[in-house]
Design a protein around this motif. Sequence first.
Motif, mmCIF file in Angstrom:
data_model
loop_
_atom_site.group_PDB
_atom_site.id
_atom_site.type_symbol
_atom_site.label_atom_id
_atom_site.label_comp_id
_atom_site.label_asym_id
_atom_site.label_seq_id
_atom_site.Cartn_x
_atom_site.Cartn_y
_atom_site.Cartn_z
ATOM 1 N N THR A 84 8.084 -3.486 13.248
ATOM 2 C CA THR A 84 8.364 -3.079 11.879
ATOM 3 C C THR A 84 7.036 -2.922 11.165
ATOM 4 O O THR A 84 6.233 -3.854 11.133
ATOM 5 C CB THR A 84 9.238 -4.129 11.170
ATOM 6 N N MET A 85 6.805 -1.733 10.603
ATOM 7 C CA MET A 85 5.555 -1.485 9.906
ATOM 8 C C MET A 85 5.531 -2.307 8.619
ATOM 9 O O MET A 85 6.537 -2.440 7.941
ATOM 10 C CB MET A 85 5.404 0.004 9.586
ATOM 11 N N ARG A 86 4.371 -2.882 8.298
ATOM 12 C CA ARG A 86 4.225 -3.610 7.045
ATOM 13 C C ARG A 86 3.306 -2.815 6.122
ATOM 14 O O ARG A 86 2.443 -2.065 6.576
ATOM 15 C CB ARG A 86 3.718 -5.019 7.283
ATOM 16 N N ARG A 87 3.526 -3.006 4.861
ATOM 17 C CA ARG A 87 2.700 -2.294 3.877
ATOM 18 C C ARG A 87 1.285 -2.839 3.901
ATOM 19 O O ARG A 87 1.059 -4.019 4.124
ATOM 20 C CB ARG A 87 3.284 -2.449 2.480
ATOM 21 N N HIS A 103 -6.935 0.149 2.380
ATOM 22 C CA HIS A 103 -6.681 0.868 3.624
ATOM 23 C C HIS A 103 -6.366 2.345 3.449
ATOM 24 O O HIS A 103 -6.511 3.120 4.366
ATOM 25 C CB HIS A 103 -5.515 0.206 4.393
ATOM 26 N N ARG A 104 -5.891 2.745 2.288
ATOM 27 C CA ARG A 104 -5.493 4.136 2.039
ATOM 28 C C ARG A 104 -4.611 4.668 3.170
ATOM 29 O O ARG A 104 -4.926 5.666 3.819
ATOM 30 C CB ARG A 104 -6.711 5.034 1.850
ATOM 31 N N CYS A 105 -3.514 3.938 3.384
ATOM 32 C CA CYS A 105 -2.624 4.310 4.469
ATOM 33 C C CYS A 105 -1.193 3.931 4.095
ATOM 34 O O CYS A 105 -0.953 3.261 3.098
ATOM 35 C CB CYS A 105 -3.027 3.611 5.760
ATOM 36 N N ALA A 106 -0.260 4.359 4.929
ATOM 37 C CA ALA A 106 1.149 4.057 4.695
ATOM 38 C C ALA A 106 1.491 2.644 5.122
ATOM 39 O O ALA A 106 2.324 1.981 4.501
ATOM 40 C CB ALA A 106 2.023 5.054 5.442
ATOM 41 N N GLY A 107 0.877 2.174 6.186
ATOM 42 C CA GLY A 107 1.209 0.841 6.668
ATOM 43 C C GLY A 107 0.431 0.470 7.908
ATOM 44 O O GLY A 107 -0.342 1.264 8.450
ATOM 45 N N VAL A 108 0.683 -0.768 8.376
ATOM 46 C CA VAL A 108 -0.069 -1.343 9.489
ATOM 47 C C VAL A 108 0.900 -2.035 10.433
ATOM 48 O O VAL A 108 1.897 -2.613 10.008
ATOM 49 C CB VAL A 108 -1.102 -2.371 8.974
ATOM 50 N N LEU A 156 -2.904 -1.217 14.317
ATOM 51 C CA LEU A 156 -2.643 0.218 14.350
ATOM 52 C C LEU A 156 -2.363 0.600 12.899
ATOM 53 O O LEU A 156 -1.404 0.115 12.296
ATOM 54 C CB LEU A 156 -1.430 0.521 15.235
ATOM 55 N N VAL A 157 -3.238 1.425 12.318
ATOM 56 C CA VAL A 157 -3.128 1.806 10.917
ATOM 57 C C VAL A 157 -2.562 3.219 10.862
ATOM 58 O O VAL A 157 -3.129 4.143 11.460
ATOM 59 C CB VAL A 157 -4.502 1.740 10.214
ATOM 60 N N LEU A 158 -1.443 3.373 10.161
ATOM 61 C CA LEU A 158 -0.782 4.675 10.065
ATOM 62 C C LEU A 158 -1.135 5.329 8.734
ATOM 63 O O LEU A 158 -0.955 4.727 7.669
ATOM 64 C CB LEU A 158 0.730 4.503 10.210
#
Length: 194
Positions: A49-52, A58-63, A94-96
Amino acid sequence: MADLATLLGRTFTPDQEQQAQALLDQASSVVRAYVRQDITRATTTDTFTMRRADPVLHRCAGVVTLPQRPVVEIDAVLVNDVATQDWWQDGNDLVLRSAAWDRPPAANRPPQVTVTYTHGYDPVPGDIKAIVLQAANRVIVNPSGIRSETVGGISTTYLIPAVGEYLGVLLSRTEQKVLDRYRRTAASVNLRSR
């Protein structure tokens, strides 16, 4: 098996080989359980489960934090069953860059990220190998776990695991301290409502 035979300075009979292999397998399992890692090089596919993440930092959707270390290579990433290349690796994270987190149908739950990745050591580090060999060796050399023995008055003292001494293929406190650098100390739990 060959390393254990060398350590003991002998050649195993077929029956002794079976016993030695069983002890090596047990010792390896105890070490893996303690460090919470597979240790040997392998490729795993798992869903997380991706977390915020902090959007400013991070300027990303999640990690997603990959549990097996070290991460050698990330082979494939799917977000909600859709392949993506819109990610980067930061150590075990893994940074999305983007994901449909705030849009239906994912608005009510975080995205599910399926990752295929290669992890572990090849070869296994020498200190881990030495601990596995020592744990198996202890049982071969002293199968009854006797700490002291008096023949004249027949007094036998057995090792007591409650005070940190080994019994069977369990780890001593010293061995645990050596393994602590490989140990995964935090884990995430994936809870899904159906």
